[in-house]
Design a protein around this motif. Sequence first.
Motif, mmCIF file in Angstrom:
data_model
loop_
_atom_site.group_PDB
_atom_site.id
_atom_site.type_symbol
_atom_site.label_atom_id
_atom_site.label_comp_id
_atom_site.label_asym_id
_atom_site.label_seq_id
_atom_site.Cartn_x
_atom_site.Cartn_y
_atom_site.Cartn_z
ATOM 1 N N ALA B 1 0.788 -1.251 0.036
ATOM 2 C CA ALA B 1 -0.195 0.072 0.073
ATOM 3 C C ALA B 1 0.934 1.348 0.072
ATOM 4 C CB ALA B 1 -0.961 0.107 1.224
ATOM 5 N N GLN B 2 0.354 2.222 -0.651
ATOM 6 C CA GLN B 2 1.304 3.569 -0.709
ATOM 7 C C GLN B 2 0.933 4.610 0.345
ATOM 8 O OE1 GLN B 2 -0.387 4.235 -4.693
ATOM 9 N NE2 GLN B 2 -1.307 5.881 -4.009
ATOM 10 N N SER B 3 1.863 5.192 0.835
ATOM 11 C CA SER B 3 1.673 6.072 2.104
ATOM 12 C C SER B 3 2.606 7.386 1.787
ATOM 13 C CB SER B 3 1.805 5.469 3.297
ATOM 14 O OG SER B 3 3.301 5.139 3.284
ATOM 15 N N VAL B 4 1.928 8.281 2.310
ATOM 16 C CA VAL B 4 2.961 9.601 2.550
ATOM 17 C C VAL B 4 3.017 10.132 3.926
ATOM 18 C CG1 VAL B 4 1.165 11.089 1.549
ATOM 19 C CG2 VAL B 4 3.410 11.721 1.092
ATOM 20 N N ALA B 5 4.257 10.546 4.319
ATOM 21 C CA ALA B 5 4.346 11.090 5.525
ATOM 22 C C ALA B 5 5.016 12.510 5.628
ATOM 23 C CB ALA B 5 5.114 10.239 6.406
ATOM 24 N N GLN B 6 4.255 13.500 6.302
ATOM 25 C CA GLN B 6 4.777 14.866 6.500
ATOM 26 C C GLN B 6 5.051 15.007 8.078
ATOM 27 O OE1 GLN B 6 1.577 16.757 3.419
ATOM 28 N NE2 GLN B 6 2.904 18.215 4.316
ATOM 29 N N PRO B 7 6.564 14.593 8.534
ATOM 30 C CA PRO B 7 6.572 14.130 9.755
ATOM 31 C C PRO B 7 6.583 15.841 10.429
ATOM 32 C CG PRO B 7 8.468 14.690 8.588
ATOM 33 C CD PRO B 7 7.399 14.500 7.532
ATOM 34 N N GLU B 8 6.468 16.780 10.141
ATOM 35 C CA GLU B 8 6.216 18.361 10.769
ATOM 36 C C GLU B 8 4.913 18.665 10.715
ATOM 37 O OE1 GLU B 8 10.806 19.822 10.184
ATOM 38 O OE2 GLU B 8 9.218 19.662 8.516
ATOM 39 N N ASP B 9 4.089 18.883 11.832
ATOM 40 C CA ASP B 9 2.899 19.452 11.618
ATOM 41 C C ASP B 9 3.251 21.082 11.558
ATOM 42 O OD1 ASP B 9 1.322 17.686 14.567
ATOM 43 O OD2 ASP B 9 1.419 17.415 12.345
ATOM 44 N N GLN B 10 4.197 21.846 11.881
ATOM 45 C CA GLN B 10 4.360 23.035 11.747
ATOM 46 C C GLN B 10 5.894 23.298 11.618
ATOM 47 O OE1 GLN B 10 1.825 25.539 13.690
ATOM 48 N NE2 GLN B 10 3.044 27.387 13.322
ATOM 49 N N VAL B 11 6.463 24.208 10.675
ATOM 50 C CA VAL B 11 7.370 24.924 10.273
ATOM 51 C C VAL B 11 7.583 26.116 10.485
ATOM 52 C CG1 VAL B 11 9.064 24.990 8.705
ATOM 53 C CG2 VAL B 11 8.151 22.676 8.881
ATOM 54 N N SER B 26 6.128 6.177 0.229
ATOM 55 C CA SER B 26 6.150 4.717 0.071
ATOM 56 C C SER B 26 5.167 4.277 -0.969
ATOM 57 C CB SER B 26 6.019 3.774 1.473
ATOM 58 O OG SER B 26 5.934 2.319 1.438
ATOM 59 N N VAL B 27 5.716 3.551 -1.917
ATOM 60 C CA VAL B 27 4.781 3.217 -2.956
ATOM 61 C C VAL B 27 5.498 2.042 -3.971
ATOM 62 C CG1 VAL B 27 5.875 4.932 -4.759
ATOM 63 C CG2 VAL B 27 3.517 4.236 -4.954
ATOM 64 N N SER B 28 4.581 1.242 -4.360
ATOM 65 C CA SER B 28 5.372 0.286 -5.209
ATOM 66 C C SER B 28 5.325 0.721 -6.703
ATOM 67 C CB SER B 28 4.209 -0.844 -5.122
ATOM 68 O OG SER B 28 4.011 -1.447 -3.716
ATOM 69 N N GLY B 29 6.533 0.559 -7.130
ATOM 70 C CA GLY B 29 6.624 1.128 -8.631
ATOM 71 C C GLY B 29 7.181 2.647 -8.593
ATOM 72 N N ASN B 30 6.990 3.164 -9.729
ATOM 73 C CA ASN B 30 7.701 4.745 -9.840
ATOM 74 C C ASN B 30 6.570 5.483 -9.143
ATOM 75 O OD1 ASN B 30 9.991 3.746 -10.971
ATOM 76 N ND2 ASN B 30 8.730 3.580 -13.067
ATOM 77 N N PRO B 31 7.134 6.278 -8.279
ATOM 78 C CA PRO B 31 5.992 7.423 -7.912
ATOM 79 C C PRO B 31 5.953 8.457 -8.637
ATOM 80 C CG PRO B 31 8.275 7.682 -6.975
ATOM 81 C CD PRO B 31 8.382 6.401 -7.922
ATOM 82 N N TYR B 32 4.691 9.052 -8.400
ATOM 83 C CA TYR B 32 4.321 10.492 -9.098
ATOM 84 C C TYR B 32 4.174 11.034 -7.812
ATOM 85 C CZ TYR B 32 3.369 8.608 -13.913
ATOM 86 O OH TYR B 32 3.375 8.322 -15.167
ATOM 87 N N LEU B 33 4.786 12.304 -7.799
ATOM 88 C CA LEU B 33 4.878 13.052 -6.630
ATOM 89 C C LEU B 33 4.348 14.437 -6.663
ATOM 90 C CD1 LEU B 33 8.355 11.658 -5.536
ATOM 91 C CD2 LEU B 33 6.261 11.350 -3.940
ATOM 92 N N PHE B 34 3.485 15.130 -5.849
ATOM 93 C CA PHE B 34 3.048 16.358 -6.126
ATOM 94 C C PHE B 34 3.211 17.228 -4.631
ATOM 95 C CE2 PHE B 34 0.755 14.893 -9.737
ATOM 96 C CZ PHE B 34 0.566 13.702 -9.540
ATOM 97 N N TRP B 35 3.228 18.508 -4.943
ATOM 98 C CA TRP B 35 2.913 19.482 -3.628
ATOM 99 C C TRP B 35 1.890 20.336 -4.165
ATOM 100 C CZ3 TRP B 35 4.711 19.629 1.080
ATOM 101 C CH2 TRP B 35 5.513 18.873 1.458
ATOM 102 N N TYR B 36 0.882 20.599 -3.071
ATOM 103 C CA TYR B 36 -0.058 21.620 -3.103
ATOM 104 C C TYR B 36 -0.057 22.587 -1.950
ATOM 105 C CZ TYR B 36 -2.451 18.434 -6.333
ATOM 106 O OH TYR B 36 -2.662 17.762 -7.699
#
Lengths: 114, 115
Positions: B1-11, B26-36
């Motif tokens: 299963a894929q997942s994404v972590a943002q370890p900091e609530d605030q910067v 964490s993803v199987s295969g090639n990741p597509y990554l985005f920022w919004y």
Amino acid sequence: KAGVTQTPRYLIKTRGQQVTLSCSPISGHRSVSWYQQTPGQGLQFLFEYFSETQRNKGNFPGRFSGRQFSNSRSEMNVSTLELGDSALYLCASSLPSGEAGELFFGEGSRLTVL
Amino acid sequence: AQSVAQPEDQVNVAEGNPLTVKCTYSVSGNPYLFWYVQYPNRGLQFLLKYITGDNLVKGSYGFEAEFNKSQTSFHLKKPSALVSDSALYFCAVSAGYSSASKIIFGSGTRLSIRP
């Protein structure tokens, strides 16, 4: 090019009522997805529509439903509202192919349930 | 299963200083990554994406992100922060191109830039 338009922007309902939210995607976008955003749960996927067909549905109760029209506009409905349904409901449109995965979001409909 | 972590609530960063908002995936295969980015009472706005190619991706408003395959990270960076950068930032990942339902969003990091 007009962006994603969501109406209404703000609404207040009481428990037990129902609500319908509307989303007009960017012209030419045929895929519309809906998300619920709350401080505690973050951004949660509700459903996705393409060509008037629901392609995927998130883990939400049957009180949450939606549809898409032939002009790609979409509506979502929540029946028998509960206090926990208070949230920002976001709609996003995207191209079904080509540009990979980029979502274009509307400004959201903020629902408050009293 | 894929997942994404943002370890900091605030910067918190002083204006003019460089900023980094962290994201690991964490993803199987090639990741597509985005920022919004999300400003108060607004929807999410697309900043940048990594699909393939150069590991350093440049996006809107002077932001950039570096894809690091060995560390499975995709940190968002900006050389000189502005007060107007204060907002909520979301990292997202999907395993290749797929429908919106397969795009997983992180929990968000609130960036606060002090004058």
